[in-house]
Design a protein around this motif. Sequence first.
Motif, PDB file in Angstrom:
ATOM      1  N   MET A  50       0.815  -1.211   0.000  1.00  0.00           N
ATOM      2  CA  MET A  50       0.000   0.000   0.000  1.00  0.00           C
ATOM      3  C   MET A  50       0.850   1.263   0.000  1.00  0.00           C
ATOM      4  O   MET A  50       0.568   2.219  -0.718  1.00  0.00           O
ATOM      5  CB  MET A  50      -0.920   0.009   1.227  1.00  0.00           C
ATOM      6  N   THR A  51       1.900   1.269   0.806  1.00  0.00           N
ATOM      7  CA  THR A  51       2.646   2.512   1.051  1.00  0.00           C
ATOM      8  C   THR A  51       4.007   2.551   0.373  1.00  0.00           C
ATOM      9  O   THR A  51       4.788   3.450   0.643  1.00  0.00           O
ATOM     10  CB  THR A  51       2.851   2.703   2.566  1.00  0.00           C
ATOM     11  N   GLY A  52       4.316   1.582  -0.487  1.00  0.00           N
ATOM     12  CA  GLY A  52       5.612   1.573  -1.162  1.00  0.00           C
ATOM     13  C   GLY A  52       5.889   2.869  -1.902  1.00  0.00           C
ATOM     14  O   GLY A  52       5.014   3.434  -2.555  1.00  0.00           O
ATOM     15  N   ARG A  53       7.129   3.359  -1.794  1.00  0.00           N
ATOM     16  CA  ARG A  53       7.479   4.669  -2.346  1.00  0.00           C
ATOM     17  C   ARG A  53       7.350   4.718  -3.866  1.00  0.00           C
ATOM     18  O   ARG A  53       7.008   5.757  -4.443  1.00  0.00           O
ATOM     19  CB  ARG A  53       8.900   5.020  -1.932  1.00  0.00           C
ATOM     20  N   HIS A  54       7.627   3.604  -4.542  1.00  0.00           N
ATOM     21  CA  HIS A  54       7.671   3.615  -5.999  1.00  0.00           C
ATOM     22  C   HIS A  54       6.475   2.917  -6.646  1.00  0.00           C
ATOM     23  O   HIS A  54       5.941   3.414  -7.631  1.00  0.00           O
ATOM     24  CB  HIS A  54       8.967   2.949  -6.490  1.00  0.00           C
TER      25      HIS A  54
END
Length: 390
Positions: A50-54
């Motif tokens: 959900m929160t992955g930077r890429h």
Amino acid sequence: MAMILWRIFWHVTSYRPRPQKYSQSSTNTSHCIASGGKTVGVCTNGAASMTGRHSGVIRLIQDVAPEASWTHCFLHREALAAKEMSPGLAEVMDIAVKTINHLRKSALKSRLFAELCKEQDAEHTTVLYFAAVRWLSRRDALARLYELRDQVLAFLEVARSDLAVYFKNNKFIATLAYMADIFNLLNNLNISFQGKTNKQAKSVFVMYDKIAAFKSKLDLWKRRVQIKDEFDMFENLDDLLSKSVEERVDIKDVIVEHLVYLRKRFDEYFPVDPRVEKKWIRDPYSVDVQQCCNLSNRLKEDLIDIVSDSTLETLFRKDTLVKFWLTVSHEYPEIAHLAVKFLMPFTTTWICEAGFSTVTYLKSKYRNKLETVAVRQPENRIVVASKPNR
């Protein structure tokens, strides 16, 4: 907005591959966002998918809707804050889980333990499994184990288990009672985050009110235990200590250590309290406009006009916050936009979790061909609708 969250959660967490329909229907993130890029907020758990930077879902959504903000689900944060325990309690939890698994290790042991409970007229005849992924199960498992502690001891002694020695230890039993009580209070907090208020999703103000109240309670409980030796806020523990006055167990240090640790964890997961900075949104008629440092001079002038309007004040006292600011938006669109944008995002994923639970219940082995994709079966929205079925 609920539809957006439902579809995002379904396609991210679905484990069954859908070769063509899956890729055509919604791997394109913009297809999950109503009206292109008008999404203002997304609420998810803190998983890397959900929160992955890429390549996380939030990153993909913000590529389409740059102004969209992300909210870490309050339910998930509360569960994470309560998950890790101080060393003394972690050891008791480990022993409790081993005991439960031992009692339910086989069908024979389960039946024998049930017969023992029936012979001793116990209210329940089995202990409950603890599942870490089910946030509320910790309290249920501990409370049931504490309730059947005498039967557990008798069974373990007959079975000559090494675990029996713990249930003869008064400090262990007292700690178990405290854990059943504190996790009951944590469960009550978690449950209070769920549902709706006045048929609307609970706002961030309501959530932070509850968090601030619980933090204050933790401080109060710590002082009462540390200074006054009072335990009445922990029902099971207080009842146990009152029955063993002569052999009163001192677990004050264990409780204080855990309460301090728990307060620290809540500060880590809920570090920023927006209630002061955004008080002008919640109650514009009780703030000093000059102290609203986060507003430009132009917006302060608009706020002064709003506060001076007695008709709007009447509406404010009568309507919900969202309805009030939507009414204000007709005359003061800029400041109302800031307020509505802050109030609109979901604070929990409760509506999605409720939908998943309902689908799990409905889609039994007798009805396993039911389609759960919202696009093809819009009737599934009934289970999370705020209006009653006709």
